[in-house]
Write a protein that holds these residues in place. Structure first.
Motif, PDB file in Angstrom:
ATOM      1  N   PRO B 119      20.360  44.744  21.089  1.00 32.13           N
ATOM      2  CA  PRO B 119      20.931  43.634  20.319  1.00 32.13           C
ATOM      3  C   PRO B 119      21.253  44.042  18.888  1.00 32.13           C
ATOM      4  O   PRO B 119      20.546  44.839  18.274  1.00 32.13           O
ATOM      5  N   PHE B 120      22.340  43.505  18.389  1.00 32.39           N
ATOM      6  CA  PHE B 120      22.792  43.786  17.034  1.00 32.39           C
ATOM      7  C   PHE B 120      22.273  42.645  16.168  1.00 32.39           C
ATOM      8  O   PHE B 120      22.705  41.499  16.304  1.00 32.39           O
ATOM      9  N   THR B 121      21.316  42.956  15.296  1.00 31.16           N
ATOM     10  CA  THR B 121      20.663  41.906  14.514  1.00 31.16           C
ATOM     11  C   THR B 121      20.413  42.391  13.088  1.00 31.16           C
ATOM     12  O   THR B 121      20.728  43.533  12.754  1.00 31.16           O
ATOM     13  N   GLY B 122      19.796  41.517  12.309  1.00 33.22           N
ATOM     14  CA  GLY B 122      19.494  41.890  10.929  1.00 33.22           C
ATOM     15  C   GLY B 122      18.013  41.752  10.623  1.00 33.22           C
ATOM     16  O   GLY B 122      17.169  41.753  11.526  1.00 33.22           O
ATOM     17  N   LYS B 123      17.698  41.598   9.330  1.00 32.48           N
ATOM     18  CA  LYS B 123      16.297  41.637   8.885  1.00 32.48           C
ATOM     19  C   LYS B 123      15.420  40.524   9.466  1.00 32.48           C
ATOM     20  O   LYS B 123      14.243  40.730   9.757  1.00 32.48           O
ATOM     21  N   GLY B 124      15.984  39.312   9.634  1.00 36.20           N
ATOM     22  CA  GLY B 124      15.211  38.169  10.117  1.00 36.20           C
ATOM     23  C   GLY B 124      14.549  38.442  11.461  1.00 36.20           C
ATOM     24  O   GLY B 124      13.445  37.957  11.750  1.00 36.20           O
ATOM     25  N   TYR B 125      15.222  39.246  12.252  1.00 42.20           N
ATOM     26  CA  TYR B 125      14.727  39.616  13.577  1.00 42.20           C
ATOM     27  C   TYR B 125      13.393  40.341  13.452  1.00 42.20           C
ATOM     28  O   TYR B 125      12.448  40.090  14.208  1.00 42.20           O
ATOM     29  N   TYR B 126      13.293  41.207  12.463  1.00 43.31           N
ATOM     30  CA  TYR B 126      12.050  41.977  12.291  1.00 43.31           C
ATOM     31  C   TYR B 126      10.944  41.112  11.678  1.00 43.31           C
ATOM     32  O   TYR B 126       9.767  41.322  11.951  1.00 43.31           O
ATOM     33  N   ARG B 127      11.336  40.118  10.877  1.00 45.01           N
ATOM     34  CA  ARG B 127      10.331  39.173  10.373  1.00 45.01           C
ATOM     35  C   ARG B 127       9.758  38.371  11.536  1.00 45.01           C
ATOM     36  O   ARG B 127       8.550  38.123  11.597  1.00 45.01           O
ATOM     37  N   ALA B 128      10.621  37.968  12.488  1.00 40.12           N
ATOM     38  CA  ALA B 128      10.134  37.233  13.666  1.00 40.12           C
ATOM     39  C   ALA B 128       9.174  38.109  14.471  1.00 40.12           C
ATOM     40  O   ALA B 128       8.157  37.625  14.983  1.00 40.12           O
TER      41      ALA B 128
END
Lengths: 449, 449
Positions: B119-128
């Motif tokens: 999946p192509f994601t950003g920083k929020g994904y890693y916070r989750a």
């Protein structure tokens, strides 16, 4: 009667399937009436000449680069005249006429027809040619042209304005009033309204007529001298040098199907088959023509109005209406020919690497036809490694003969003399490596097999 | 904390740039924020993990075919667990957990995150992900999932229905009420209206949790035994075997940018660069992405909404909205991998001919990285001819060592033992020829350089 087929020109407009050595007239894609087979433009025109009942010998005037393609596609059915350098149609036609006179011993009164090999036409075209030939023998007319009834005011053709015909019957010789080469569209509209015709590039004359033109520039006893002094002819077109100046000249109008297959757009219009080679589509592609000469698959999904063509030279994907623009790019993209049909068989370049220090390696797959041979030669800047993968043949290395067959590996260092002959169809992989990999690095020597 | 990156799957949907050995996650095409460089999905996700500040070791679970690609792209930054055969996510995750326990000696209480790399994601994904990890350590929850806020009623995802949140703040763990795998579009609409989330395929649990699941199928002292008995695990998904059955389970909603880059259409949406490799366009092509991994040029004139990709495996030309259908064709078009990134370097197949009697020849261009070596081996059905065109190395032939360099030609008949080591980057052309050219025709032997 003698027919001179003009087969020159370089192949940028149908890149990447055409290149210097293999111009559009050699692409085997045209449908053959009543047959699932396809044929090339030169094959089509020679077949049509034979089927038309015209009793004529055919001589193909071509360039050195294309000579092997002509031999490979037409074999012994034609004579070949090779231009020693690329000039224009006038010198090419002079040289072919000197060949007819000096080598074939044709009579000066014999009718000569000059014709291109790229228009896509039918039977009526050949009836018009017969009429042109009759006019040359039975009238005062010294030069007969073919005039195609224009279908739109194109700025890319020459226009011939004839005298008004006495009646509107087709197939009569009309006197030429005026020539206009590539007019503007508005001028073309006016010319068409006056009855002008497109110049089809087909000419008829007696052999002696053109020999006297040729004599203005050079006169020799042997054909070889004309070849040697080819540069003596001015590099001009036959239209400019002859047709536009001749007073006793007529035009035979032709109103049948006639189409220049010079661009992807016009060529694909004529092709019933839309997929050539290893091609898969999802059935939703519309008005898409795909040509694949590579040995990897092409998959096409849901496209519209495209031409897609792939060869060892490159790949084009073009909206059909834009495909004419390929000519602006092809010459920049061109490196070396990646595929060629030669008199001895075919080769394709399968890999080319160049290192920062200019050392490079070129890998080819070659197939020699049974009985064919590669001349006795040596290279001064490259080594060659041949791995034979099919067939049987004979190799000569520094004068020593030995048989070769599938599985044999021959290392030919620079300087070593070598020749090769195929007994059965002989396929091998060649790795050339060295600092200066150019086709010209070759010295040829006579050899008797 | 331990992260298990799942990098399996075969690469049909991005054919021809992906194949069994090089799946979509290895394509180096993604833009790298603030840099002109591009990176692959596995490179992007490992970089993002490091930049997120998550303090975790990364273990990549991959297939044998893709192991060399992982090594080549990520090097020593990750551990690699290789599935001995292709099964499903449950066995792959079990094996990786046994690796963490038996080889890395991780504690049973350590948090494990399982995540996909596509999946192509950003920083929020890693916070989750951090929140999921915290929940595992600080709550009763045994298994934490990530739930992506749906953007449309897709029928291709799994849906997780959570308990209604007490407040609408993001980043809280919600109890899971129900799982629905790939519903119909109308069912998906209903689920979304009830507050269901897409299952992102990200899981958090304590290592011991999964080891007890694994123990139901096999128990050994050493990791090697788990590998050897890999078939003891059922070939089912982690969702089916674990997530759908777990009672003490929560989901962390994630409402940020999240996109599956699985198809040409979704992938090209994210790419700022539209031309990769030797590509020429006329400037009138619109919304057209072109990927060229061949060493011949691609010319594109006036196209719209197309993806064009060429590799040694084949060529696709697809209307973007149709590009998902490539999956129906790619497996039929597939022959053998034509390009691979291996632990020792790269190779590409440049030619393959098969004759009617099944004898065939395969020609490759190979480059060994400096210091890399090819194992000591022999073949029983094929000869190999190596022509070295760049670099320096050392070859071993039936136990005898000798140096090799540019210009050398080595003929290796069937049965001869051979190994090769690069000193500098070493490039050669290999012609394999024989009656049974399969990768499996290889016997390897130990060798000390």
């Amino acid at each position: 009667m003698q027919i001179i087929l003009l087969s020159g020109g370089s192949g940028t407009r149908l890149w990447p399937l055409s290149n210097d050595a293999r111009s559009k007239q050699f692409l085997r894609v045209l449908p053959k009436e009543g047959s699932p087979e396809t044929e090339s433009m030169v094959q089509r025109v020679t077949r049509q000449i034979n089927e038309s009942g015209i009793n004529a010998d055919i001589t193909v005037a071509t360039s050195l680069a294309q000579k092997d393609s002509v031999t490979s596609q037409l074999g012994d059915r034609v004579n070949i005249v090779t231009e020693p350098s690329r000039r224009h149609t006038f010198p090419a036609i002079c040289l072919a006429c000197e060949y007819l006179a000096k080598v074939k011993g044709c009579n000066e009164d014999e009718t000569v027809i000059v014709m291109p090999c790229d228009p896509f036409t039918g039977k009526g075209y050949y009836r018009a040619i017969e009429l042109m030939a009759e006019s040359i023998q039975n009238s005062e007319c010294k030069l007969a042209l073919m005039g195609v009834k224009p279908t739109y005011p194109s700025a890319k053709y020459g226009y011939i304005l004839p005298e008004k015909p006495l009646n509107e019957e087709e197939g009569q010789l009309l006197k030429v009033v005026k020539f206009t080469e590539k007019p503007s569209v508005s001028e073309a509209e006016r010319l068409i309204s006056e009855g002008a015709l497109w110049n089809a590039g087909v000419f008829a004359f007696k052999l002696g007529y053109l020999l006297s033109m040729s004599a203005r520039y050079q006169q020799h006893d042997s054909y070889e001298e004309y070849v040697k002094n080819y540069e003596s002819y001015p590099s001009t077109s036959f239209d400019y040098e002859v047709a536009e100046k001749e007073k006793s000249e007529g035009v035979v109008p032709f109103n049948g199907y006639w189409k220049d297959l010079g661009t992807w757009n016009t060529l694909t219009d004529e092709l019933k088959i839309t997929e050539y080679g290893n091609v898969t589509t999802d059935g939703t592609a519309s008005n898409t023509h795909i040509f694949n000469e590579l040995n990897i698959p092409i998959l096409v999904l849901g496209t519209e109005n495209l031409v897609i063509a792939a060869s060892p030279d490159g790949i084009i994907v073009s909206e059909k209406s834009k495909s004419e623009n390929v000519k602006h790019y092809a010459s920049h993209l061109k490196s070396r020919p990646m595929y060629e049909e030669r008199r001895w068989g075919t080769y394709k370049v399968i890999d080319h690497v160049e290192f920062p220090d200019k050392f490079s390696a070129l890998t080819k797959q070659l197939t020699l036809n049974p009985g064919a041979s590669i001349s006795y030669q040596r290279h001064s800047c490259r080594d060659e490694v041949w791995t034979f993968i099919d067939g049987e043949g004979e190799i000569v290395l520094d004068g020593e003969r030995k048989p070769v067959k599938r599985g044999d590996v021959i290392n030919i260092p620079k300087g070593q003399m070598h020749a090769l002959r195929a007994i059965t169809s002989l396929t091998f992989i060649e790795v050339q490596h060295g600092s200066n990999l150019i086709e010209e690095d070759i010295e040829r020597f006579p050899f008797e097999w």
